[in-house]
Design an enzyme around this catalytic site. Structure first.
Site, short mmCIF file in Angstrom:
data_model
loop_
_atom_site.label_atom_id
_atom_site.label_comp_id
_atom_site.label_asym_id
_atom_site.label_seq_id
_atom_site.Cartn_x
_atom_site.Cartn_y
_atom_site.Cartn_z
N ASP B 7 0.89 -1.17 0.00
CA ASP B 7 0.00 0.00 0.00
C ASP B 7 0.93 1.22 0.00
OD1 ASP B 7 -2.26 1.61 0.20
OD2 ASP B 7 -2.28 1.52 2.38
N GLU B 68 -1.19 -1.11 -4.85
CA GLU B 68 -2.44 -0.37 -5.05
C GLU B 68 -2.27 0.59 -6.22
OE1 GLU B 68 -4.85 0.98 -1.64
OE2 GLU B 68 -4.82 2.92 -2.65
N ASP B 141 -2.69 0.91 6.96
CA ASP B 141 -1.87 0.69 5.76
C ASP B 141 -1.36 -0.75 5.70
OD1 ASP B 141 -1.22 3.87 5.18
OD2 ASP B 141 -1.31 3.33 7.30
#
Lengths: 188, 188
Positions: B7, B68, B141
């Protein structure tokens, strides 16, 4: 002072090396473009940009790297690629302890033409004149990279020396094994 | 199949390693956060993210990296840092010939919760359940990185194998010395 200017991009990443000091004639050391195929995947393209920039850093050993500052008000698709290519340029320089300066397009235009709203042709013409070339460097990305390097040389030399010391310090600190701030995790 | 989920972020870059195959219970191999100081300069932060991710790749040897996908409709300042951190993650994996997949936040949420509009708490709860943990991984996260890895494992295995072959091929091609497409320049 030797400066590598980088106009970041995935399809064409402009690179130009200029040597000189403020107030004296400047010398072109090299200019070109790192290209990556538009149909390759993103990872492959970022690796190709890294390899291309590493060759320029190896060959020219610049003391500073000047990269165009990316804004996200532009075209959404383009800006992501530009941001990612600029990250690779900043990473390659910082890994070597070379200080990186970011200049906005209007700062660069203002530095070489006197106007922050100058067009590509005007920037190309001034780069040609300042470096005593026979013709403007092609493509425009290569001329923009040279303009970035010139813009950087013309900044206050004292400021550059401070930045150089700070970047060297940071690079030494980040090379220390297992810096406590850099990673925190648990492993199952 | 061992997958590192990332992430991306400069202040907190979530990382999580999950092992398993679609339709079987999954195993947590590691979870954490690569942090960089908000007051450091961008170059220093990108180098710290690279070093942190390299340690995760060295330790866990994932077969896939899931990152991501960054969109630029969000906050302008944040999105540039996210794009730059994601470029470092994609670069680190691609240099090793590890295939990289990009998944959107809503694809990830839909994969683990059934809804593309699930909130952080719901994602954290499902990650906790799917990996049989005692509590949701903190910070969010880290949980998001695990959700990315799970999302990737649940994609069609055949598609992953194809991607792995393509990434290996691309990495071998880009490692060839002086690839003609990668750089073009002249040196004064």
């Amino acid at each position: 002072m030797r400066v590598l200017g980088v106009d970041p991009g995935l399809t064409r990443c402009g690179v130009g090396v200029v040597e000189g000091v403020a107030g004296r004639p400047l010398t072109l050391r090299g200019v070109g473009v790192v290209r990556t195929p538009a149909d390759a995947d993103l990872g492959h393209r970022l690796v190709a940009v890294e390899q291309g920039l590493e060759r320029w850093l190896d060959e020219h050993r610049p003391e500073f790297v000047a990269v165009e500052r990316v804004f996200s008000q532009h075209n959404v698709r383009t800006v992501m690629g530009t941001a990612q290519a600029s990250a690779v340029a900043i990473l390659c320089a910082s890994r070597r302890g070379i200080p990186v300066a970011l200049h906005t397009p209007s700062e660069v235009k203002a530095a070489v033409t006197g106007s922050g709203r100058a067009d590509k042709a005007q920037v190309g013409a001034m780069v040609t004149r300042l470096l005593r070339l026979d013709a403007p460097p092609k493509p425009a990305d290569a001329a923009d990279a040279l303009a970035l390097a010139i813009c950087h040389i013309w900044r206050a030399p004292a400021q550059n020396r401070l930045q150089q010391a700070a970047a060297l310090h940071a690079s030494q600190a980040s090379r220390a094994p297992r810096a406590p701030h850099a990673s925190k995790g648990r492993t199952a």
